[in-house]
Structure formats: structure tokens, C-alpha cells
Motif scaffolding. Structure first.
Motif, short mmCIF file in Angstrom:
data_model
loop_
_atom_site.label_atom_id
_atom_site.label_comp_id
_atom_site.label_asym_id
_atom_site.label_seq_id
_atom_site.Cartn_x
_atom_site.Cartn_y
_atom_site.Cartn_z
N LEU A 13 -6.62 -26.81 -5.77
CA LEU A 13 -5.16 -26.85 -5.83
C LEU A 13 -4.70 -28.25 -6.22
O LEU A 13 -3.89 -28.44 -7.11
N ASN A 14 -5.27 -29.26 -5.56
CA ASN A 14 -4.93 -30.65 -5.81
C ASN A 14 -6.07 -31.53 -5.32
O ASN A 14 -6.89 -31.09 -4.54
N ALA A 15 -6.08 -32.77 -5.78
CA ALA A 15 -7.15 -33.68 -5.38
C ALA A 15 -6.61 -35.09 -5.24
O ALA A 15 -5.53 -35.41 -5.75
N GLN A 16 -7.37 -35.91 -4.56
CA GLN A 16 -7.07 -37.33 -4.48
C GLN A 16 -8.40 -38.08 -4.40
O GLN A 16 -9.41 -37.54 -3.96
N VAL A 17 -8.36 -39.30 -4.89
CA VAL A 17 -9.55 -40.14 -4.88
C VAL A 17 -9.19 -41.43 -4.17
O VAL A 17 -8.25 -42.12 -4.56
N THR A 18 -9.93 -41.73 -3.12
CA THR A 18 -9.73 -42.97 -2.39
C THR A 18 -10.81 -43.96 -2.80
O THR A 18 -11.62 -43.67 -3.69
N ASP A 19 -10.87 -45.09 -2.15
CA ASP A 19 -11.92 -46.07 -2.43
C ASP A 19 -13.29 -45.57 -1.97
O ASP A 19 -14.32 -46.11 -2.37
N ASP A 20 -13.30 -44.52 -1.12
CA ASP A 20 -14.55 -44.04 -0.53
C ASP A 20 -14.87 -42.57 -0.77
O ASP A 20 -16.02 -42.17 -0.62
N GLU A 21 -13.85 -41.76 -1.10
CA GLU A 21 -14.04 -40.31 -1.15
C GLU A 21 -13.31 -39.65 -2.31
O GLU A 21 -12.31 -40.16 -2.79
N ILE A 22 -13.83 -38.49 -2.68
CA ILE A 22 -13.13 -37.56 -3.55
C ILE A 22 -12.72 -36.41 -2.63
O ILE A 22 -13.58 -35.78 -2.00
N GLU A 48 -7.03 -47.28 -11.12
CA GLU A 48 -6.18 -46.58 -12.07
C GLU A 48 -6.96 -45.48 -12.79
O GLU A 48 -6.46 -44.37 -12.99
N GLN A 49 -8.20 -45.78 -13.19
CA GLN A 49 -9.03 -44.77 -13.85
C GLN A 49 -9.37 -43.63 -12.91
O GLN A 49 -9.40 -42.47 -13.31
N ARG A 50 -9.59 -43.94 -11.66
CA ARG A 50 -9.88 -42.88 -10.66
C ARG A 50 -8.69 -41.96 -10.46
O ARG A 50 -8.86 -40.76 -10.25
N ARG A 51 -7.50 -42.52 -10.48
CA ARG A 51 -6.29 -41.71 -10.26
C ARG A 51 -5.93 -40.85 -11.46
O ARG A 51 -5.17 -39.89 -11.32
N HIS A 52 -6.44 -41.19 -12.65
CA HIS A 52 -6.10 -40.45 -13.86
C HIS A 52 -7.11 -39.31 -14.06
O HIS A 52 -8.15 -39.49 -14.67
N PHE A 53 -6.82 -38.14 -13.49
CA PHE A 53 -7.70 -36.99 -13.61
C PHE A 53 -6.90 -35.75 -13.96
O PHE A 53 -5.67 -35.72 -13.83
N GLU A 54 -7.61 -34.74 -14.40
CA GLU A 54 -7.02 -33.45 -14.75
C GLU A 54 -7.79 -32.36 -14.03
O GLU A 54 -9.01 -32.48 -13.84
N GLY A 59 -8.85 -24.39 -11.91
CA GLY A 59 -9.14 -25.11 -10.67
C GLY A 59 -10.62 -25.17 -10.37
O GLY A 59 -11.01 -25.45 -9.24
N GLN A 60 -11.45 -24.95 -11.38
CA GLN A 60 -12.90 -24.98 -11.17
C GLN A 60 -13.44 -26.40 -10.92
O GLN A 60 -14.54 -26.54 -10.40
N GLY A 61 -12.70 -27.41 -11.31
CA GLY A 61 -13.21 -28.77 -11.12
C GLY A 61 -12.20 -29.82 -11.51
O GLY A 61 -11.02 -29.53 -11.74
N ILE A 62 -12.69 -31.05 -11.59
CA ILE A 62 -11.86 -32.21 -11.89
C ILE A 62 -12.48 -32.95 -13.07
O ILE A 62 -13.70 -33.13 -13.13
N HIS A 63 -11.63 -33.38 -14.00
CA HIS A 63 -12.08 -34.14 -15.18
C HIS A 63 -11.34 -35.46 -15.23
O HIS A 63 -10.12 -35.50 -15.08
N TRP A 64 -12.09 -36.55 -15.44
CA TRP A 64 -11.52 -37.87 -15.62
C TRP A 64 -11.68 -38.23 -17.10
O TRP A 64 -12.78 -38.64 -17.52
N PRO A 65 -10.63 -38.09 -17.91
CA PRO A 65 -10.76 -38.30 -19.36
C PRO A 65 -11.13 -39.72 -19.74
O PRO A 65 -11.87 -39.93 -20.72
N ASP A 66 -10.68 -40.71 -19.01
CA ASP A 66 -11.00 -42.10 -19.34
C ASP A 66 -12.47 -42.43 -19.09
O ASP A 66 -12.99 -43.40 -19.64
N LEU A 67 -13.12 -41.62 -18.25
CA LEU A 67 -14.50 -41.90 -17.85
C LEU A 67 -15.49 -40.86 -18.36
O LEU A 67 -16.69 -41.03 -18.17
N ASP A 68 -14.98 -39.80 -18.97
CA ASP A 68 -15.81 -38.68 -19.41
C ASP A 68 -16.65 -38.16 -18.24
O ASP A 68 -17.86 -37.96 -18.34
N GLU A 69 -16.01 -37.95 -17.10
CA GLU A 69 -16.67 -37.48 -15.88
C GLU A 69 -16.07 -36.16 -15.45
O GLU A 69 -14.84 -35.98 -15.50
N ASP A 70 -16.91 -35.22 -15.05
CA ASP A 70 -16.48 -33.93 -14.52
C ASP A 70 -17.21 -33.67 -13.22
O ASP A 70 -18.41 -33.94 -13.11
N ILE A 71 -16.48 -33.15 -12.24
CA ILE A 71 -17.09 -32.73 -10.98
C ILE A 71 -16.54 -31.35 -10.67
O ILE A 71 -15.33 -31.14 -10.63
#
Length: 101
Positions: A13-22, A48-54, A59-71
Motif C-alpha cells: 500500500l505504502n512504504a518508507q525508508v529510514t536510516d535503518d529499515e525498509i 534523498e535517493q532512498r525517499r525517491h521510490f515507486e 503493489g508487488q514491490g518497490i523500485h528506486w529509479p535513481d539506483l536501479d534497485e527493486d525489492i
């Protein structure tokens, strides 16, 4: 005996990224989290890069376009940390375990 199992795909539904957790809030009301170190790309990223996700798909996962990372949410649930690419692992070995790439 037949047993019908209605498997519902875990969706974000939604996500957040802290300094320690996803942290992932799922549509079924659950909240799950994994250590940030599960993703070496996110560990090295700026806040800033951590906060910029799609959110991927429905809702199958999270993508960080600036980092080319998917979880994926399933990966978070089943304990599948991101693997380093072969190139990144080779660089780490060449530089020594204490260095970052």
C-alpha cells in the motif's frame, strides 16, 4: 478430502525508508520491515535517493529509479536480501573487505 486455499498475493500500500529499515505497509493491514543493509545499493544511497521510490505494478514491490534497485514484497516476507552484482562483488574482493564500491 479437498482443501481449497485462497492465497492472496501480498501487495504494498505504502512504504518508507529510514536510516535503518525498509518498512512496507501492506493492503491487508500488515506492516513488515527488513534491515536497510539487505540492499547494498540503498545502504550507499543518499537519504534523498532512498525517499525517491515507486510502487511496482499493483503493489508487488518497490523500485528506486535513481539506483536501479527493486525489492519485492515477497522477497521481504521470505527473507531474500538483494545480491551484489558479479562486478560489485569482484570490486569488493579486489579492494578488500573493508572498502566500499
Amino acid at each position: 478430502m479437498n482443501t481449497a486455499v485462497n492465497v492472496i498475493e501480498p501487495l504494498l500500500l505504502n512504504a518508507q525508508v529510514t536510516d535503518d529499515e525498509i518498512i512496507a505497509h501492506l493492503v491487508d493491514g500488515r506492516t513488515i520491515s527488513v534491515p536497510l543493509v539487505w540492499s547494498w545499493r540503498l545502504t550507499k544511497a543518499t537519504p534523498e535517493q532512498r525517499r525517491h521510490f515507486e510502487i511496482i505494478g499493483d503493489g508487488q514491490g518497490i523500485h528506486w529509479p535513481d539506483l536501479d534497485e527493486d525489492i519485492s514484497i515477497e522477497g521481504m516476507l521470505y527473507g531474500s536480501p538483494a545480491r551484489r552484482t558479479k562486478v560489485a562483488a569482484t570490486r569488493l574482493t579486489e579492494k578488500g573487505a573493508g572498502s566500499s564500491d
